[in-house]
Design a protein around this motif. Sequence first.
Motif, PDB file in Angstrom:
ATOM      1  N   ASN A 296       0.810  -1.227   0.000  1.00 29.26           N
ATOM      2  CA  ASN A 296       0.000   0.000   0.000  1.00 29.26           C
ATOM      3  C   ASN A 296       0.841   1.274   0.000  1.00 29.26           C
ATOM      4  O   ASN A 296       0.312   2.380  -0.082  1.00 29.26           O
ATOM      5  N   LYS A 297       2.153   1.121   0.117  1.00 27.62           N
ATOM      6  CA  LYS A 297       3.033   2.292   0.077  1.00 27.62           C
ATOM      7  C   LYS A 297       3.658   2.504  -1.307  1.00 27.62           C
ATOM      8  O   LYS A 297       4.444   3.415  -1.515  1.00 27.62           O
ATOM      9  N   ILE A 298       3.306   1.602  -2.245  1.00 29.31           N
ATOM     10  CA  ILE A 298       3.802   1.745  -3.621  1.00 29.31           C
ATOM     11  C   ILE A 298       2.896   2.703  -4.371  1.00 29.31           C
ATOM     12  O   ILE A 298       1.671   2.596  -4.333  1.00 29.31           O
TER      13      ILE A 298
ATOM     14  N   SER B 147       3.579   9.801  -9.968  1.00 28.43           N
ATOM     15  CA  SER B 147       4.425  10.775  -9.273  1.00 28.43           C
ATOM     16  C   SER B 147       3.601  11.836  -8.541  1.00 28.43           C
ATOM     17  O   SER B 147       4.122  12.559  -7.689  1.00 28.43           O
ATOM     18  N   ASN B 148       2.308  11.950  -8.876  1.00 29.09           N
ATOM     19  CA  ASN B 148       1.453  12.954  -8.236  1.00 29.09           C
ATOM     20  C   ASN B 148       1.013  12.550  -6.834  1.00 29.09           C
ATOM     21  O   ASN B 148       0.487  13.372  -6.096  1.00 29.09           O
ATOM     22  N   ASN B 149       1.206  11.281  -6.508  1.00 28.77           N
ATOM     23  CA  ASN B 149       0.697  10.806  -5.214  1.00 28.77           C
ATOM     24  C   ASN B 149       1.689   9.819  -4.600  1.00 28.77           C
ATOM     25  O   ASN B 149       1.358   8.678  -4.334  1.00 28.77           O
ATOM     26  N   THR B 150       2.908  10.272  -4.393  1.00 28.00           N
ATOM     27  CA  THR B 150       3.957   9.376  -3.922  1.00 28.00           C
ATOM     28  C   THR B 150       3.967   9.282  -2.399  1.00 28.00           C
ATOM     29  O   THR B 150       3.529  10.194  -1.694  1.00 28.00           O
TER      30      THR B 150
ATOM     31  N   GLN C  28      16.256   1.574   3.562  1.00 25.52           N
ATOM     32  CA  GLN C  28      16.435   2.822   2.833  1.00 25.52           C
ATOM     33  C   GLN C  28      15.205   3.718   2.957  1.00 25.52           C
ATOM     34  O   GLN C  28      14.088   3.244   3.224  1.00 25.52           O
ATOM     35  N   THR C  29      15.410   4.972   2.737  1.00 25.87           N
ATOM     36  CA  THR C  29      14.303   5.926   2.687  1.00 25.87           C
ATOM     37  C   THR C  29      14.075   6.311   1.224  1.00 25.87           C
ATOM     38  O   THR C  29      15.022   6.667   0.513  1.00 25.87           O
ATOM     39  N   GLY C  30      12.828   6.217   0.786  1.00 27.67           N
ATOM     40  CA  GLY C  30      12.538   6.572  -0.592  1.00 27.67           C
ATOM     41  C   GLY C  30      11.133   6.155  -0.987  1.00 27.67           C
ATOM     42  O   GLY C  30      10.304   5.807  -0.139  1.00 27.67           O
ATOM     43  N   GLU C  31      10.865   6.184  -2.275  1.00 25.33           N
ATOM     44  CA  GLU C  31       9.544   5.864  -2.798  1.00 25.33           C
ATOM     45  C   GLU C  31       9.675   4.840  -3.932  1.00 25.33           C
ATOM     46  O   GLU C  31      10.675   4.809  -4.642  1.00 25.33           O
ATOM     47  N   ILE C  32       8.650   4.000  -4.051  1.00 31.29           N
ATOM     48  CA  ILE C  32       8.544   3.092  -5.202  1.00 31.29           C
ATOM     49  C   ILE C  32       7.385   3.605  -6.021  1.00 31.29           C
ATOM     50  O   ILE C  32       6.233   3.646  -5.555  1.00 31.29           O
ATOM     51  N   VAL C  33       7.669   4.017  -7.269  1.00 24.68           N
ATOM     52  CA  VAL C  33       6.678   4.744  -8.048  1.00 24.68           C
ATOM     53  C   VAL C  33       6.816   4.434  -9.533  1.00 24.68           C
ATOM     54  O   VAL C  33       7.914   4.150 -10.025  1.00 24.68           O
ATOM     55  N   ASP C  34       5.671   4.495 -10.230  1.00 27.78           N
ATOM     56  CA  ASP C  34       5.646   4.399 -11.695  1.00 27.78           C
ATOM     57  C   ASP C  34       5.734   5.823 -12.230  1.00 27.78           C
ATOM     58  O   ASP C  34       4.752   6.564 -12.248  1.00 27.78           O
ATOM     59  N   ILE C  35       6.910   6.197 -12.676  1.00 24.24           N
ATOM     60  CA  ILE C  35       7.164   7.598 -13.055  1.00 24.24           C
ATOM     61  C   ILE C  35       6.421   7.977 -14.329  1.00 24.24           C
ATOM     62  O   ILE C  35       5.800   9.037 -14.425  1.00 24.24           O
ATOM     63  N   LYS C  36       6.424   7.098 -15.338  1.00 29.24           N
ATOM     64  CA  LYS C  36       5.887   7.458 -16.649  1.00 29.24           C
ATOM     65  C   LYS C  36       4.491   6.894 -16.902  1.00 29.24           C
ATOM     66  O   LYS C  36       3.920   7.114 -17.973  1.00 29.24           O
ATOM     67  N   GLY C  37       3.953   6.123 -15.951  1.00 36.84           N
ATOM     68  CA  GLY C  37       2.641   5.515 -16.169  1.00 36.84           C
ATOM     69  C   GLY C  37       2.671   4.377 -17.162  1.00 36.84           C
ATOM     70  O   GLY C  37       1.667   4.071 -17.813  1.00 36.84           O
ATOM     71  N   ASP C  38       3.822   3.722 -17.306  1.00 37.36           N
ATOM     72  CA  ASP C  38       3.980   2.602 -18.262  1.00 37.36           C
ATOM     73  C   ASP C  38       4.119   1.267 -17.554  1.00 37.36           C
ATOM     74  O   ASP C  38       4.658   0.309 -18.109  1.00 37.36           O
ATOM     75  N   TYR C  39       3.659   1.218 -16.285  1.00 37.35           N
ATOM     76  CA  TYR C  39       3.673   0.000 -15.476  1.00 37.35           C
ATOM     77  C   TYR C  39       5.076  -0.456 -15.113  1.00 37.35           C
ATOM     78  O   TYR C  39       5.297  -1.634 -14.813  1.00 37.35           O
TER      79      TYR C  39
ATOM     80  N   PHE D  73       7.918   0.239 -12.357  1.00 34.92           N
ATOM     81  CA  PHE D  73       8.125   0.880 -11.050  1.00 34.92           C
ATOM     82  C   PHE D  73       9.617   0.913 -10.712  1.00 34.92           C
ATOM     83  O   PHE D  73      10.332  -0.080 -10.930  1.00 34.92           O
ATOM     84  N   ARG D  74      10.055   2.052 -10.168  1.00 33.97           N
ATOM     85  CA  ARG D  74      11.450   2.228  -9.759  1.00 33.97           C
ATOM     86  C   ARG D  74      11.513   2.632  -8.286  1.00 33.97           C
ATOM     87  O   ARG D  74      10.578   3.210  -7.748  1.00 33.97           O
ATOM     88  N   PHE D  75      12.649   2.315  -7.678  1.00 36.04           N
ATOM     89  CA  PHE D  75      12.879   2.798  -6.314  1.00 36.04           C
ATOM     90  C   PHE D  75      13.669   4.110  -6.404  1.00 36.04           C
ATOM     91  O   PHE D  75      14.797   4.142  -6.900  1.00 36.04           O
ATOM     92  N   ILE D  76      13.059   5.206  -5.923  1.00 40.50           N
ATOM     93  CA  ILE D  76      13.692   6.533  -5.927  1.00 40.50           C
ATOM     94  C   ILE D  76      14.177   6.826  -4.507  1.00 40.50           C
ATOM     95  O   ILE D  76      13.358   7.009  -3.593  1.00 40.50           O
ATOM     96  N   ASP D  77      15.471   6.812  -4.306  1.00 43.87           N
ATOM     97  CA  ASP D  77      15.995   7.009  -2.951  1.00 43.87           C
ATOM     98  C   ASP D  77      16.137   8.496  -2.624  1.00 43.87           C
ATOM     99  O   ASP D  77      16.351   9.337  -3.505  1.00 43.87           O
ATOM    100  N   PHE D  78      16.013   8.806  -1.331  1.00 45.07           N
ATOM    101  CA  PHE D  78      16.116  10.177  -0.830  1.00 45.07           C
ATOM    102  C   PHE D  78      17.321  10.285   0.097  1.00 45.07           C
ATOM    103  O   PHE D  78      17.803   9.279   0.639  1.00 45.07           O
ATOM    104  N   ILE D  79      17.792  11.518   0.309  1.00 39.66           N
ATOM    105  CA  ILE D  79      18.859  11.771   1.279  1.00 39.66           C
ATOM    106  C   ILE D  79      18.195  12.042   2.628  1.00 39.66           C
ATOM    107  O   ILE D  79      17.332  12.925   2.739  1.00 39.66           O
ATOM    108  N   ASP D  80      18.571  11.276   3.630  1.00 35.80           N
ATOM    109  CA  ASP D  80      17.959  11.423   4.959  1.00 35.80           C
ATOM    110  C   ASP D  80      19.057  11.561   6.001  1.00 35.80           C
ATOM    111  O   ASP D  80      19.573  10.573   6.512  1.00 35.80           O
ATOM    112  N   ASN D  81      19.432  12.773   6.284  1.00 38.18           N
ATOM    113  CA  ASN D  81      20.438  13.009   7.318  1.00 38.18           C
ATOM    114  C   ASN D  81      19.844  13.929   8.395  1.00 38.18           C
ATOM    115  O   ASN D  81      20.438  14.902   8.828  1.00 38.18           O
ATOM    116  N   GLY D  82      18.642  13.559   8.756  1.00 37.13           N
ATOM    117  CA  GLY D  82      17.922  14.372   9.726  1.00 37.13           C
ATOM    118  C   GLY D  82      16.863  15.218   9.066  1.00 37.13           C
ATOM    119  O   GLY D  82      15.868  15.613   9.673  1.00 37.13           O
TER     120      GLY D  82
END
Length: 590
Positions: free
Chosen positions: A7-9, A13-16, A26-37, A39-48
């Motif tokens: 449920n977190k996938i 990109s409008n509702n990540t 890791q901290t990040g999102e799993i999202v279908d960027i282009k709407g072509d089915y 899905f990629r893992f987009i990692d974020f920088i988390d240093n506080g």
Amino acid sequence: MTDTLLNKISKSSNNTIITDAWLTGQTGEIVDIKGDYVFRFIDFIDNGELRHKHTTEESKLTCPIVATGLVGFWLHRKDDIGIKDIFEAYFKFRLEQYVSAHKYDDDAWERDLQKEFICHHHIPSEKNLIKESKALFAYITESDQKKLISVSSNYLKFARAKRKELYPPNHPSNRIIEDTFLDAYRMGGPAYECMEWMRIEYDMPNMGPHWHKSGKTRKELLTGKWKNHHDSFIPEYVAEEYEDFDDGVLIYTDGGLMDEINENLKNYSTYDDRVRYIISLLQPFKEFAAAFNSKEQTDERKRAIERCRNEMKSWENVADDAVDELTGEPLEASKQIEACKSFIDKYEQDIKYWKTVEDDFFWLAQHGLGAGKYRTFRCEVNDKMCKCLGRWWSLMITFSRRLAAVTLTYGIKLMDIQEQCGIYLNWHFMITDYVDHKFITSIDHAKKLLTDIENNKRKEIGEKLFKSNEEFDAWNYTCGLIRNAQKRIVLVDGYIDERILSLLTKREANVTATIYSRYNETIKTDIEKYNKQYSPIEYIQFSKAVHDRFLIIDDVVYHMGASVKDMGKSLCAVTKMNITPQEIIDNVTK
């Protein structure tokens, strides 16, 4: 830990959803960027303080793909429509993609792109996409992984069913169930491939150990694509076909397989035709059955050993210094004897080896069926492949017992047919009889049928003797032949009267009747009156003198020792002849 992270996938990109709950830590999102089915893992920088690591779409598209194909499609649609609708929609989507990608190919005009996709491209390509989507497993829970495995395997099953539905095998209409069942055991079928895989995996080639020239096993000799074929493709293929295989056609009384076989046997009018049909049912099992019972190969080796021993004896009577009378070359009897001994030794090795292979195959099958280990195997075994082998073997045994019961009701022993063609599905039968389209357990009936077969060999070959004053028995016997006709009755008899017409009233309405006889004005009148009331009889006068009498029932010719109307008045016999009806008709008319 939550039961699911699906449920977190994010579908777009409008509702990540950005989270650190992924199992990778890791901290990040799993999202279908282009709407072509995809899905990629987009990692974020988390240093506080969370910050985007990828600020452009181009940068995000360099992130690893974790789900695609059917898995990506299901992640998009799982909350909106049911699983069957998802499968149907994805199948259509991929088909349209394939056709669109290839419709401009130079040779597209002569290709069936839909069949190409469904029969050859879709399932192999989808397996690769499913494997690629296992990258998602690193991020989600164990229950999520099981869900994706179930969805993926069920889709592949759906795709295989779709392939069979849209492009079914081309079998004769009276052998659809039968051929579909037997295809599993033919070369290339899952049962055959499972058996061959076992031979390679556990070093059990068809020939004996003395045939190994390189010192390496067949498995050790596999390289490249052939190694991958053995290690991956065949186990996957066997497992999939095993899962899809409909064994209910055999194991259930109303499954249809034995009914179809029984109907086909009814349509054959002669014993020989039925035997040929039964052999055609055994033929697909030849290689698979030989793994468990190598009697044909073993018997051949025993005969070869006997020939070698006889040859040895003949050489023992030849002097060691004897020469060939024609060439003058020394015969070297001692070397000939040694050569015979060498062949005997190799043949005995083969027999011993085949017995070991039989035992190994039986153990592997029993292990797959969950039977207790009466002995350990020589190495660790593949339990999944053993399970498949055990089931295919069990079905072969069940089929042989069902078939033995059906053929028995036609006066045919399956054991005799196995001996005749050298294909042994089963060596010990537990008879379950087949009477009036229903299976019943009846050992007494089975024994009676077997006894009848043994005690009526003369009857089987169509020989019957009638003593003087056995007119009723002879008449009753001839009536039985007439009633059994399925297509035609032809009587060649110089002496006929109205009793013959009475006899022919006992035939089925769709059975034609022809009489060849000498000129007889009275019988011509009788036949004309008969034809006005009953199914017509064709009356043809002899073109030449004919002494003997013949009765043709369908495609079987009987030689009648007396005129049919006089059978049993004095000693006479009936004999089934091994000639075609046309030979009789040609000799009567030409």
